[in-house]
Scaffold this motif. Structure first.
Motif, PDB file in Angstrom:
ATOM      1  N   GLY A  14      -7.158   5.157  -3.819  1.00  0.00           N
ATOM      2  CA  GLY A  14      -7.745   5.055  -5.153  1.00  0.00           C
ATOM      3  C   GLY A  14      -7.276   3.788  -5.848  1.00  0.00           C
ATOM      4  N   THR A  15      -8.118   2.755  -5.858  1.00  0.00           N
ATOM      5  CA  THR A  15      -7.728   1.472  -6.461  1.00  0.00           C
ATOM      6  C   THR A  15      -8.632   1.148  -7.646  1.00  0.00           C
ATOM      7  OG1 THR A  15      -9.100   0.263  -4.859  1.00  0.00           O
ATOM      8  CG2 THR A  15      -6.778   0.594  -4.306  1.00  0.00           C
ATOM      9  N   GLY A  16      -8.758   2.142  -8.538  1.00  0.00           N
ATOM     10  CA  GLY A  16      -9.549   1.958  -9.747  1.00  0.00           C
ATOM     11  C   GLY A  16      -8.745   1.280 -10.839  1.00  0.00           C
ATOM     12  N   VAL A  17      -9.039   1.627 -12.081  1.00  0.00           N
ATOM     13  CA  VAL A  17      -8.387   0.997 -13.232  1.00  0.00           C
ATOM     14  C   VAL A  17      -6.872   1.080 -13.123  1.00  0.00           C
ATOM     15  CG1 VAL A  17      -8.047   1.164 -15.731  1.00  0.00           C
ATOM     16  CG2 VAL A  17     -10.341   1.388 -14.787  1.00  0.00           C
ATOM     17  N   MET A  18      -6.345   2.240 -12.743  1.00  0.00           N
ATOM     18  CA  MET A  18      -4.901   2.440 -12.667  1.00  0.00           C
ATOM     19  C   MET A  18      -4.335   2.044 -11.300  1.00  0.00           C
ATOM     20  SD  MET A  18      -4.305   3.692 -15.694  1.00  0.00           S
ATOM     21  CE  MET A  18      -2.719   4.508 -15.632  1.00  0.00           C
ATOM     22  N   GLY A  19      -4.966   2.544 -10.239  1.00  0.00           N
ATOM     23  CA  GLY A  19      -4.439   2.335  -8.901  1.00  0.00           C
ATOM     24  C   GLY A  19      -4.360   0.877  -8.490  1.00  0.00           C
ATOM     25  N   LYS A  20      -5.294   0.062  -8.957  1.00  0.00           N
ATOM     26  CA  LYS A  20      -5.294  -1.359  -8.622  1.00  0.00           C
ATOM     27  C   LYS A  20      -4.017  -2.038  -9.108  1.00  0.00           C
ATOM     28  CE  LYS A  20      -7.844  -5.631  -9.591  1.00  0.00           C
ATOM     29  NZ  LYS A  20      -9.011  -6.215 -10.304  1.00  0.00           N
ATOM     30  N   SER A  21      -3.650  -1.785 -10.358  1.00  0.00           N
ATOM     31  CA  SER A  21      -2.435  -2.396 -10.903  1.00  0.00           C
ATOM     32  C   SER A  21      -1.188  -1.865 -10.208  1.00  0.00           C
ATOM     33  CB  SER A  21      -2.332  -2.132 -12.409  1.00  0.00           C
ATOM     34  OG  SER A  21      -3.342  -2.817 -13.113  1.00  0.00           O
ATOM     35  N   MET A  22      -1.157  -0.571  -9.945  1.00  0.00           N
ATOM     36  CA  MET A  22      -0.002   0.027  -9.280  1.00  0.00           C
ATOM     37  C   MET A  22       0.201  -0.589  -7.897  1.00  0.00           C
ATOM     38  SD  MET A  22      -0.887   3.878 -10.556  1.00  0.00           S
ATOM     39  CE  MET A  22       0.007   4.700  -9.270  1.00  0.00           C
ATOM     40  N   ALA A  23      -0.874  -0.700  -7.124  1.00  0.00           N
ATOM     41  CA  ALA A  23      -0.775  -1.299  -5.790  1.00  0.00           C
ATOM     42  C   ALA A  23      -0.294  -2.744  -5.886  1.00  0.00           C
ATOM     43  CB  ALA A  23      -2.130  -1.230  -5.083  1.00  0.00           C
ATOM     44  N   GLY A  24      -0.792  -3.455  -6.877  1.00  0.00           N
ATOM     45  CA  GLY A  24      -0.375  -4.842  -7.066  1.00  0.00           C
ATOM     46  C   GLY A  24       1.116  -4.973  -7.312  1.00  0.00           C
ATOM     47  N   HIS A  25       1.685  -4.069  -8.097  1.00  0.00           N
ATOM     48  CA  HIS A  25       3.123  -4.108  -8.367  1.00  0.00           C
ATOM     49  C   HIS A  25       3.930  -3.844  -7.103  1.00  0.00           C
ATOM     50  CE1 HIS A  25       2.456  -4.629 -12.575  1.00  0.00           C
ATOM     51  NE2 HIS A  25       1.968  -3.431 -12.766  1.00  0.00           N
ATOM     52  N   PHE A  26       3.455  -2.926  -6.263  1.00  0.00           N
ATOM     53  CA  PHE A  26       4.166  -2.652  -5.012  1.00  0.00           C
ATOM     54  C   PHE A  26       4.122  -3.863  -4.085  1.00  0.00           C
ATOM     55  CE2 PHE A  26       2.882   1.961  -5.888  1.00  0.00           C
ATOM     56  CZ  PHE A  26       4.125   2.268  -6.442  1.00  0.00           C
ATOM     57  N   ILE A  27       2.974  -4.532  -4.028  1.00  0.00           N
ATOM     58  CA  ILE A  27       2.855  -5.745  -3.211  1.00  0.00           C
ATOM     59  C   ILE A  27       3.809  -6.814  -3.717  1.00  0.00           C
ATOM     60  CG2 ILE A  27       1.310  -7.642  -2.545  1.00  0.00           C
ATOM     61  CD1 ILE A  27      -1.008  -5.576  -2.698  1.00  0.00           C
ATOM     62  N   GLN A  28       3.820  -7.012  -5.028  1.00  0.00           N
ATOM     63  CA  GLN A  28       4.700  -8.030  -5.631  1.00  0.00           C
ATOM     64  C   GLN A  28       6.168  -7.720  -5.394  1.00  0.00           C
ATOM     65  OE1 GLN A  28       3.472  -8.294  -9.749  1.00  0.00           O
ATOM     66  NE2 GLN A  28       1.347  -8.734  -9.161  1.00  0.00           N
ATOM     67  N   ALA A  29       6.496  -6.424  -5.274  1.00  0.00           N
ATOM     68  CA  ALA A  29       7.887  -6.021  -5.043  1.00  0.00           C
ATOM     69  C   ALA A  29       8.289  -6.175  -3.585  1.00  0.00           C
ATOM     70  CB  ALA A  29       8.095  -4.577  -5.489  1.00  0.00           C
ATOM     71  N   GLY A  30       7.343  -6.564  -2.727  1.00  0.00           N
ATOM     72  CA  GLY A  30       7.659  -6.832  -1.330  1.00  0.00           C
ATOM     73  C   GLY A  30       7.385  -5.699  -0.367  1.00  0.00           C
ATOM     74  N   TYR A  31       6.777  -4.619  -0.835  1.00  0.00           N
ATOM     75  CA  TYR A  31       6.465  -3.506   0.064  1.00  0.00           C
ATOM     76  C   TYR A  31       5.230  -3.809   0.908  1.00  0.00           C
ATOM     77  CZ  TYR A  31       9.701  -0.523  -2.561  1.00  0.00           C
ATOM     78  OH  TYR A  31      10.817   0.009  -3.142  1.00  0.00           O
ATOM     79  N   GLU A  32       5.203  -3.281   2.115  1.00  0.00           N
ATOM     80  CA  GLU A  32       3.984  -3.276   2.906  1.00  0.00           C
ATOM     81  C   GLU A  32       3.073  -2.213   2.307  1.00  0.00           C
ATOM     82  OE1 GLU A  32       2.464  -2.040   7.384  1.00  0.00           O
ATOM     83  OE2 GLU A  32       4.464  -2.946   7.163  1.00  0.00           O
ATOM     84  N   VAL A  33       1.862  -2.594   1.939  1.00  0.00           N
ATOM     85  CA  VAL A  33       0.967  -1.681   1.228  1.00  0.00           C
ATOM     86  C   VAL A  33      -0.354  -1.540   1.974  1.00  0.00           C
ATOM     87  CG1 VAL A  33      -0.331  -1.281  -0.910  1.00  0.00           C
ATOM     88  CG2 VAL A  33       2.001  -2.212  -1.018  1.00  0.00           C
ATOM     89  N   HIS A  34      -0.752  -0.297   2.206  1.00  0.00           N
ATOM     90  CA  HIS A  34      -2.044   0.009   2.793  1.00  0.00           C
ATOM     91  C   HIS A  34      -2.891   0.701   1.731  1.00  0.00           C
ATOM     92  CE1 HIS A  34      -0.878  -0.547   7.168  1.00  0.00           C
ATOM     93  NE2 HIS A  34       0.279  -0.661   6.517  1.00  0.00           N
TER      94      HIS A  34
END
Length: 293
Positions: A14-34
């Motif tokens: 779910g990468t809608g209004v909320m999920g998109k930003s959340m995923a972005g923060h995890f990527i920026q923090a260095g996590y591998e994100v699927h």
């Protein structure tokens, strides 16, 4: 029970209004994100940032040891978790599943029990703060499930939120979110009524806001959504259709506990009028359009 941060692979459905930003923060923090989203094109920005696409929630679950869901409705949650090709059927033992959708407390308990049977840790962790809170990584996160699982996932929660509170056993996060939505519902009626009154009495609503937002009438909705109303901006930070869904869940839960919520019932009826007028995909501040008739 804790996962080594270097070995944490995060999946987000779910990468809608909320999920998109959340995923972005995890990527920026260095996590591998699927990631998985029903419409792949809407996830392109995250793919450009380095996220890995998976073609279904089940395939995503196979690749990750922390699976986070942020979808629309309880029926979506039930489908992606409990379907025979869904998340729980494909999650490895020892992994964590975290539903951050605002959903049913009863469904959260059901997912918890089925996850436990598969040696998977489940948390219900709905959020508050809207699109602004998600973008700025300062969401309020209310969490239900085991304390141990909460402690293990706290470093991840801290990447997207600032007010993170363990509320109790499975379902407690969702019950807390219902309390949040109940408070917002009546408050939003007050915010829009105040702005309509200001407008009709010949006052400048922006000037009125300067006087009342920092006093006893102050609220998140008054400070963050009233300026959007004044500017004629009814774009969704949180959809009308999703707010109606939340109010229905809260009223159903209240009925089961034999609790009467007259303010929430009135707010729901007004928002249903708003949705019927074609505004279901507008932001919750669009309630102004009904009161301002």
């Amino acid at each position: 029970m804790a996962i080594n941060p270097a070995q944490t692979i995060v999946g987000l459905v779910g990468t809608g209004v909320m999920g998109k930003s959340m995923a972005g923060h995890f990527i920026q923090a260095g996590y591998e994100v699927h990631i998985y989203n029903r419409t792949k094109s809407k996830a392109q920005e995250l793919l450009d940032q380095g996220a890995h696409w998976q073609d279904s929630p089940g395939l995503l679950a196979q690749q990750c040891n922390v699976i986070i869901t942020m979808v629309g409705f309880p029926k979506d949650v039930e489908e992606i978790y409990l379907d025979e090709n869904g998340i729980l059927a494909n999650t490895k033992p020892g992994s964590y599943v975290i539903d951050m959708t605002t959903s049913s407390p009863m469904l959260a308990k059901q997912i918890y029990e089925k996850a436990l049977a598969r040696q998977v840790y489940s948390l219900d962790a709905p959020v508050s703060g809207g699109d602004i809170g998600a973008k700025e990584a300062r969401l309020s996160i209310m969490v239900g499930g085991s304390r141990e699982a909460f402690d293990a996932m706290l470093p991840l929660f801290e990447k997207i939120g600032t007010n993170i509170v363990y509320q109790g056993e499975a379902g407690a996060g969702q019950h807390t979110k219902m309390c949040n939505q109940i408070a917002i519902a009546s408050n939003m009626m007050g915010v829009v009524e105040a702005l309509v009154y200001a407008k009709k009495s010949g006052l400048d609503p922006s000037t009125v806001l300067k006087s009342i937002e920092s006093g006893a009438a102050g609220s998140w909705s008054l400070s963050n959504l009233a300026p959007r109303i004044i500017a004629g901006n009814f774009a969704p930070g949180f959809y009308v259709k999703h707010f109606i869904k939340d109010m229905k869940i809260a009223l159903q839960s209240a009925e089961e506990m034999k609790v009467e919520l007259p303010g929430l019932s009135l707010a729901k009826s007004l928002y249903e009028q708003l949705a019927a007028s074609g505004e279901e995909d507008s932001g919750t501040q669009a309630l102004f359009k009904i009161i301002n008739k």
